[in-house]
Every structure is written in C-alpha cells, then in structure tokens.
Design a protein around this motif. Structure first.
Motif, PDB file in Angstrom:
ATOM      1  N   ILE A   1       0.836  -1.196   0.000  1.00  0.00           N
ATOM      2  CA  ILE A   1       0.000   0.000   0.000  1.00  0.00           C
ATOM      3  C   ILE A   1       0.875   1.251   0.000  1.00  0.00           C
ATOM      4  CG2 ILE A   1      -1.604   1.363   1.415  1.00  0.00           C
ATOM      5  CD1 ILE A   1      -2.897  -1.304   2.259  1.00  0.00           C
ATOM      6  N   LYS A   2       1.983   1.196   0.728  1.00  0.00           N
ATOM      7  CA  LYS A   2       2.877   2.352   0.797  1.00  0.00           C
ATOM      8  C   LYS A   2       3.611   2.578  -0.523  1.00  0.00           C
ATOM      9  CE  LYS A   2       4.004   2.334   5.742  1.00  0.00           C
ATOM     10  NZ  LYS A   2       5.087   2.207   6.735  1.00  0.00           N
ATOM     11  N   LYS A   3       3.991   1.484  -1.207  1.00  0.00           N
ATOM     12  CA  LYS A   3       4.880   1.597  -2.359  1.00  0.00           C
ATOM     13  C   LYS A   3       4.165   1.675  -3.705  1.00  0.00           C
ATOM     14  CE  LYS A   3       9.258  -0.386  -0.836  1.00  0.00           C
ATOM     15  NZ  LYS A   3      10.360  -1.277  -1.239  1.00  0.00           N
ATOM     16  N   VAL A   4       3.071   0.939  -3.855  1.00  0.00           N
ATOM     17  CA  VAL A   4       2.450   0.800  -5.174  1.00  0.00           C
ATOM     18  C   VAL A   4       1.739   2.086  -5.574  1.00  0.00           C
ATOM     19  CG1 VAL A   4       0.643  -0.405  -6.443  1.00  0.00           C
ATOM     20  CG2 VAL A   4       2.238  -1.694  -5.044  1.00  0.00           C
ATOM     21  N   LYS A   5       2.001   2.537  -6.786  1.00  0.00           N
ATOM     22  CA  LYS A   5       1.446   3.809  -7.258  1.00  0.00           C
ATOM     23  C   LYS A   5       0.292   3.587  -8.229  1.00  0.00           C
ATOM     24  CE  LYS A   5       5.801   6.211  -6.532  1.00  0.00           C
ATOM     25  NZ  LYS A   5       6.891   7.026  -7.118  1.00  0.00           N
ATOM     26  N   CYS A   6      -0.564   2.626  -7.900  1.00  0.00           N
ATOM     27  CA  CYS A   6      -1.800   2.412  -8.641  1.00  0.00           C
ATOM     28  C   CYS A   6      -2.809   1.869  -7.638  1.00  0.00           C
ATOM     29  CB  CYS A   6      -1.590   1.441  -9.809  1.00  0.00           C
ATOM     30  SG  CYS A   6      -1.402  -0.289  -9.330  1.00  0.00           S
ATOM     31  N   PRO A   7      -4.095   1.819  -7.966  1.00  0.00           N
ATOM     32  CA  PRO A   7      -5.067   1.262  -7.024  1.00  0.00           C
ATOM     33  C   PRO A   7      -4.698  -0.161  -6.604  1.00  0.00           C
ATOM     34  CG  PRO A   7      -6.204   2.418  -8.778  1.00  0.00           C
ATOM     35  CD  PRO A   7      -4.751   2.370  -9.170  1.00  0.00           C
ATOM     36  N   LEU A   8      -4.929  -0.443  -5.325  1.00  0.00           N
ATOM     37  CA  LEU A   8      -4.671  -1.781  -4.789  1.00  0.00           C
ATOM     38  C   LEU A   8      -5.928  -2.262  -4.081  1.00  0.00           C
ATOM     39  CD1 LEU A   8      -1.527  -3.087  -2.987  1.00  0.00           C
ATOM     40  CD2 LEU A   8      -3.763  -3.406  -1.911  1.00  0.00           C
ATOM     41  N   LEU A   9      -6.323  -3.485  -4.373  1.00  0.00           N
ATOM     42  CA  LEU A   9      -7.517  -4.073  -3.771  1.00  0.00           C
ATOM     43  C   LEU A   9      -7.105  -5.224  -2.865  1.00  0.00           C
ATOM     44  CD1 LEU A   9     -10.648  -4.079  -3.698  1.00  0.00           C
ATOM     45  CD2 LEU A   9     -10.582  -5.706  -5.600  1.00  0.00           C
ATOM     46  N   ALA A  10      -7.377  -5.082  -1.573  1.00  0.00           N
ATOM     47  CA  ALA A  10      -7.070  -6.122  -0.590  1.00  0.00           C
ATOM     48  C   ALA A  10      -8.346  -6.912  -0.299  1.00  0.00           C
ATOM     49  CB  ALA A  10      -6.540  -5.488   0.694  1.00  0.00           C
ATOM     50  N   VAL A  11      -8.293  -8.228  -0.519  1.00  0.00           N
ATOM     51  CA  VAL A  11      -9.480  -9.079  -0.384  1.00  0.00           C
ATOM     52  C   VAL A  11      -9.332  -9.958   0.855  1.00  0.00           C
ATOM     53  CG1 VAL A  11     -10.932 -10.815  -1.499  1.00  0.00           C
ATOM     54  CG2 VAL A  11      -9.751  -9.094  -2.901  1.00  0.00           C
ATOM     55  N   PRO A  12     -10.286  -9.892   1.788  1.00  0.00           N
ATOM     56  CA  PRO A  12     -10.190 -10.711   3.007  1.00  0.00           C
ATOM     57  C   PRO A  12     -10.221 -12.202   2.714  1.00  0.00           C
ATOM     58  CG  PRO A  12     -11.844  -8.981   3.241  1.00  0.00           C
ATOM     59  CD  PRO A  12     -11.452  -9.010   1.796  1.00  0.00           C
ATOM     60  N   SER A  13      -9.575 -12.954   3.569  1.00  0.00           N
ATOM     61  CA  SER A  13      -9.596 -14.413   3.460  1.00  0.00           C
ATOM     62  C   SER A  13     -11.028 -14.925   3.461  1.00  0.00           C
ATOM     63  CB  SER A  13      -8.850 -15.043   4.644  1.00  0.00           C
ATOM     64  OG  SER A  13      -7.532 -14.591   4.711  1.00  0.00           O
ATOM     65  N   HIS A  14     -11.309 -15.862   2.596  1.00  0.00           N
ATOM     66  CA  HIS A  14     -12.600 -16.559   2.530  1.00  0.00           C
ATOM     67  C   HIS A  14     -13.764 -15.664   2.100  1.00  0.00           C
ATOM     68  CE1 HIS A  14     -10.353 -19.674   4.481  1.00  0.00           C
ATOM     69  NE2 HIS A  14     -10.206 -18.971   5.593  1.00  0.00           N
ATOM     70  N   TYR A  15     -13.475 -14.439   1.677  1.00  0.00           N
ATOM     71  CA  TYR A  15     -14.573 -13.572   1.244  1.00  0.00           C
ATOM     72  C   TYR A  15     -15.119 -14.081  -0.088  1.00  0.00           C
ATOM     73  CZ  TYR A  15     -17.325  -9.428   0.162  1.00  0.00           C
ATOM     74  OH  TYR A  15     -18.364  -8.569  -0.130  1.00  0.00           O
TER      75      TYR A  15
END
Length: 281
Positions: free
Chosen positions: A135-149
């Motif tokens: 999240i700190k480094k990537v310069k594009c949108p990032l999507l974090a998906v919870p386990s088992h979602y």
C-alpha cells in the motif's frame, strides 16, 4: 484493455483474491499478470562447490515457482473460462514489494489485487507486512481481499474522507466499478469540529459533482475514531466494499500504519480498495 497484477504465494488466501478479481472484472478485457517472487536465503556452500552438476538452490526455487504458477493458471482456466481475459506468468527472484513496484511501472498496471490475512477468531482484516508495504509503495489502485470472502457485486461502497485532499485522477477506477454495478457510494466524514472549513466545503462539493452520475449519500459522524466509525457503519449498513484515498495529509496513514492498528487488525470485513493520491504517484 486493463492490466491487472495478481501476486500469489500459491495459498488459498491468494487464490481467493484472484477469484475475486476475475469475477469483478468479468466483463472487462484484461491482461492478468500472475506474479510469484522467491528469495532463497540459505545456501550450503559445500553443496554448491561439490555438487556443481546438480541444480542450485536458486534454480530449485525458480522451478518450484514456475510449476506453482502453471498450477494456478490451470486452475483458473478450469474454473473461469473467459475469452476477454489473457494471462501471463511472472516468476522473479526478488522481494515481493520491490517487484510489485517494478512491475506496476513496467507493465503499466491499472490494479493490484492481493489477499489479506484473516485474524483468528475475529471477523476482520489483519494487514500483513506485505500488504502494508505494498500500500505504501504501489502507485496504482490496490484491492485487498479478506480471506474466505465470497464474491458478490459491490452494490454498496463505503468511502470515508476528511475532505482535506483533492480528487485524484485514479478515483475514476472507483467510479467505473460503481457505474458497472449500479452501486451506491456512502461518503463518510468523521469530524472533530461542528462545521467544515471553507476549503473542506469546496472539496465536498467537488466530490459530489464528480459523482453526479452515481448514487451517493453523505454522512457525518462525531466523537468517534475513524476505525470505530467505519466499523460501526458496517455493522449498521450492508457494505460490499471499502474505498479510501491514500494521502499522507489525510487520516489514512495514521489509520493503517500505526503499530497498534497493525497488531490488532483493521475492522474491515469486505474488499478494501486503496487509491493513491496524486502526490503519492
């Protein structure tokens, strides 16, 4: 055509994030880059000297990485047949977050999708080191998906803001998701003062104008921390996605990167879209 980066360590958690990305973008023409990184750290010098005809440890790791990527790709093609989707494999001897940064720039990546660690005994995301650093480094949108979602269309999107930063161009990605899914965007402001400043009012108005073709609603909550306000809002309202702008001048970094938050987890039960600000880019 969108370029999507999918890091994987071959875990079920990582594959769950891949599944979410494939379903979220099922109607989009996309090139998906499956990325696995490996960093062998232990070398047996005697083995390397006296067994020169045998594969080195690095070669063993690389072969395992390539085989793992091929297994993931076979599984994807078995379960998700989509002519609009193309897949490419990347196996790299590198640290994950350094490789993410390089690939985002080199491949002109539009979105990174990662799995998160589930917190044992709690319905929340526990942000692991890799996710926080990405999240700190990537310069594009990032999507974090919870386990088992389990995937479901993001009809209800929660967007907390302090109205302190301008609208990033990459907000267009969120708007695309909302338009495609006929989403409602719930704009949540947690305030300490009773009224907004003149500059905040301008930014709130600009945000409303930017979302004029999308159903949206404004909410204000007082006397709560931002994490608690987000958690309570999710408890009281059905939410399918959380989206925030990562701006160092806003509450975002204090929200996610304080040691206490890293330890206890952040109370998010749904996929979390992080949008970099223009300054972050």
């Amino acid at each position: 055509m969108k370029n999507i980066l999918l890091p994987t360590d071959f875990s079920e958690n990582a594959y769950n994030a891949i599944k979410y990305a494939l379903q979220l973008l099922s109607d989009e023409e996309c090139t998906f880059y499956l990325l696995n990184t490996y960093t062998p750290v232990l070398y047996d010098n005697e083995y390397l000297v006296y067994s020169s005809t045998q594969p080195t440890l690095t070669e063993i790791y690389r072969n395992n990485s390539l085989r793992g990527l091929e297994r993931v790709l076979r599984k994807i093609k078995r379960n998700f047949q989509n002519d609009k989707h193309e897949f490419k494999k990347i196996s790299s001897f590198n640290m994950l977050n350094d490789e993410l940064k390089e690939q985002v720039k080199e491949k002109n990546i539009d979105l990174v999708v990662m799995g998160t660690k589930g917190a044992t005994g709690a319905e929340e995301i526990l942000f692991g080191t890799h996710t926080v650093h990405a999240i700190k480094k990537v310069k594009c949108p990032l999507l974090a998906v919870p386990s088992h979602y389990e995937y479901k269309p993001p009809k209800e999107i929660l967007f907390p803001t302090d109205y302190e930063s301008g609208l990033p161009k990459l907000l267009s990605f969120l708007k695309e998701i909302a338009l495609k899914n006929a989403s409602n965007i719930h704009i949540l402001h947690v305030y300490l003062k009773t009224t907004l400043t003149e500059e905040q009012e301008k930014k709130k108005k600009a945000l409303g104008s930017s979302l004029k073709n999308i159903a949206h609603h404004f909410y204000s909550i007082a006397d709560k921390s931002v994490p608690q306000a987000i958690y309570d809002f999710q408890e009281e309202n059905p939410i399918d996605m959380l989206a925030m702008v990562n701006n160092k001048h806003s509450f975002f970094e204090n929200l996610l990167f304080r040691p206490v938050i890293n330890e206890i987890g952040f109370h998010v039960k749904v996929p979390f879209l992080v949008i970099p600000s223009e300054k972050k880019r």
